[in-house]
Design a protein around this motif. Structure first.
Motif, short mmCIF file in Angstrom:
data_model
loop_
_atom_site.label_atom_id
_atom_site.label_comp_id
_atom_site.label_asym_id
_atom_site.label_seq_id
_atom_site.Cartn_x
_atom_site.Cartn_y
_atom_site.Cartn_z
N ARG A 11 0.83 -1.20 0.00
CA ARG A 11 0.00 0.00 0.00
C ARG A 11 0.86 1.25 0.00
O ARG A 11 0.61 2.20 -0.75
CB ARG A 11 -0.94 -0.02 1.22
N TYR A 12 1.88 1.25 0.84
CA TYR A 12 2.77 2.42 0.89
C TYR A 12 3.60 2.51 -0.39
O TYR A 12 3.81 3.60 -0.94
CB TYR A 12 3.69 2.32 2.10
N PHE A 13 4.05 1.38 -0.88
CA PHE A 13 4.81 1.33 -2.12
C PHE A 13 4.01 1.94 -3.27
O PHE A 13 4.52 2.77 -4.04
CB PHE A 13 5.16 -0.12 -2.42
N LYS A 14 2.76 1.52 -3.40
CA LYS A 14 1.93 2.04 -4.49
C LYS A 14 1.64 3.52 -4.30
O LYS A 14 1.62 4.29 -5.27
CB LYS A 14 0.62 1.24 -4.58
N GLU A 15 1.43 3.94 -3.07
CA GLU A 15 1.19 5.36 -2.80
C GLU A 15 2.38 6.19 -3.24
O GLU A 15 2.23 7.26 -3.83
CB GLU A 15 0.94 5.56 -1.30
N ALA A 16 3.59 5.70 -2.96
CA ALA A 16 4.81 6.45 -3.29
C ALA A 16 5.18 6.33 -4.76
O ALA A 16 5.37 7.33 -5.45
CB ALA A 16 5.96 5.97 -2.41
N PHE A 17 5.28 5.10 -5.27
CA PHE A 17 5.81 4.90 -6.62
C PHE A 17 4.80 5.22 -7.71
O PHE A 17 5.16 5.26 -8.89
CB PHE A 17 6.34 3.48 -6.77
N SER A 18 3.55 5.47 -7.36
CA SER A 18 2.59 5.95 -8.35
C SER A 18 2.84 7.42 -8.68
O SER A 18 2.33 7.92 -9.68
CB SER A 18 1.16 5.79 -7.82
N GLN A 19 3.61 8.09 -7.84
CA GLN A 19 3.95 9.48 -8.09
C GLN A 19 5.18 9.53 -8.99
O GLN A 19 6.25 9.06 -8.63
CB GLN A 19 4.20 10.20 -6.77
N ILE A 20 5.00 10.11 -10.17
CA ILE A 20 6.00 10.02 -11.23
C ILE A 20 7.36 10.57 -10.80
O ILE A 20 8.40 9.99 -11.13
CB ILE A 20 5.51 10.77 -12.49
N ASP A 21 7.39 11.66 -10.05
CA ASP A 21 8.68 12.23 -9.68
C ASP A 21 9.45 11.30 -8.74
O ASP A 21 10.69 11.23 -8.79
CB ASP A 21 8.52 13.61 -9.06
N ILE A 22 8.74 10.57 -7.87
CA ILE A 22 9.41 9.61 -6.98
C ILE A 22 9.96 8.45 -7.79
O ILE A 22 11.11 8.05 -7.63
CB ILE A 22 8.43 9.13 -5.89
N LEU A 23 9.13 7.89 -8.68
CA LEU A 23 9.58 6.80 -9.53
C LEU A 23 10.78 7.22 -10.36
O LEU A 23 11.79 6.49 -10.44
CB LEU A 23 8.44 6.36 -10.44
N ALA A 24 10.70 8.38 -11.00
CA ALA A 24 11.78 8.85 -11.86
C ALA A 24 13.08 9.01 -11.08
O ALA A 24 14.17 8.71 -11.60
CB ALA A 24 11.39 10.17 -12.52
N ASP A 25 12.98 9.46 -9.83
CA ASP A 25 14.18 9.64 -9.02
C ASP A 25 14.86 8.29 -8.75
O ASP A 25 16.08 8.15 -8.87
CB ASP A 25 13.81 10.31 -7.70
N PHE A 26 14.08 7.29 -8.40
CA PHE A 26 14.65 5.96 -8.16
C PHE A 26 15.26 5.39 -9.45
O PHE A 26 16.33 4.77 -9.43
CB PHE A 26 13.60 5.00 -7.62
#
Length: 317
Positions: A11-26
């Motif tokens: 749940r937390y993973f999806k909340e965070a990694f659904s946000q494009i800027d967070i995904l792009a940073d990783f």
């Protein structure tokens, strides 16, 4: 059967990694250089497709994105390995996932897209990548061409603290630190101290404040920490978090009061409200609030608050 949506890590993973800027940073930090140089991070778009079947649903909480790789679209399957140990035969699970995706594309007569599987791993042991040929003992070289050989990107969060300077997003720093260290209270607090400035910056904006609250809830989901204890950890590592905590005090106090009243009624105690007040004062004491502040917050006489405190301390002695 376990539903990944019920797993707090997912749940937390999806909340965070659904946000494009967070995904792009990783992706900018963990992708191989050749792939990173070709992938257009600004073109990332989340798809609503899911390719986990009943078997895979126990392993993956899938997020699927499309992006431009050079002039070609590429599909990124971002998969969370949510066990606390490494997966020895991950290629088999990934292969099944990719076949599901390609079968769906063929069924709906869509363009077949290459898939870059990405594993986000947050277990304690270091993940050791190996080729699929290693699964088979004493394998003749002549057989190798007949194995489904492919690679995957590994985001191993055990290296998160080493890579902190490479991250551009405070959201990504907090996400990685919490996913990796949420199970270890002492290690968690040390890790959060490393990103105290990031937490301060997050709480200076409305979106960051919402994300911080989500992170606080995640900690209470996956650990034995109470909300009060989680608040204390954050107040010890960030001045802005300490200031923000003031807005949480009333919520925590109210929860304590309501809990006390409920307990009082269940036990048949006529003075249930007294139990509620006592629970509220206990919550405030855990937040290191003085008797004077408690009296002002609860609109009670100071001597009455002191009596409650003495009663609480006597029961704890």
């Amino acid at each position: 059967m376990t539903n990944p949506a019920d797993n707090p890590h997912d749940r937390y993973f999806k909340e965070a990694f659904s946000q494009i800027d967070i995904l792009a940073d990783f992706l900018n930090v963990y992708l191989p250089e050749a792939l990173r140089g070709q992938l257009d991070m600004t073109s990332l778009v989340r798809q609503q497709d899911s390719y986990t079947d009943d078997s895979l649903s126990e392993h993956f909480a899938d997020l699927v994105f499309t992006a431009q790789l050079g002039s070609k679209p590429v599909q990124i399957a971002l998969l969370l390995e949510h066990k606390s140990y490494t997966e020895p035969h991950i290629h088999f699970q990934l292969n099944r996932y990719m076949l599901n995706a390609w079968e769906d594309q063929l069924t709906h007569k869509r363009l077949l897209l290459p898939i870059i599987p990405i594993i986000v791993y947050h277990g304690r042991r270091r993940w050791k990548k190996q080729p699929i040929s290693n699964y088979f003992s004493t394998l003749p070289i002549s057989v190798l061409p007949y194995l489904p050989s492919f690679d995957y990107v590994l985001i191993d969060l055990s290296t998160m603290l080493e890579r902190l300077p490479a991250f551009a997003s405070d959201y990504a720093r907090l996400t990685g630190v919490l996913l990796q260290n949420s199970r270890q209270k002492r290690v968690l607090e040390r890790a959060l101290r490393e990103i105290g400035d990031s937490i301060n910056r997050l709480l200076a904006e409305e979106r960051g404040e919402r994300f911080f609250k989500t992170s606080l809830l995640y900690l209470t989901w996956v650990t034995s920490l109470t909300k009060v204890e989680a608040v204390i950890i954050f107040r010890n590592v960030s001045q802005e978090a300490d200031n923000y905590n003031m807005s949480l005090y009333e919520q925590l106090i109210q929860e304590g009061v309501e809990k006390g009243i409920k307990q009082g009624r269940e036990q048949g105690i006529e003075q249930g409200i007294e139990q509620g007040i006592e629970q509220g004062i206990k919550a405030m004491l855990k937040l290191n609030m003085t008797a004077e502040i408690i009296a002002a917050a609860m609109e009670l006489p100071l001597d009455q608050v002191n009596n409650y405190i003495a009663h609480i301390q006597a029961k704890q002695a």
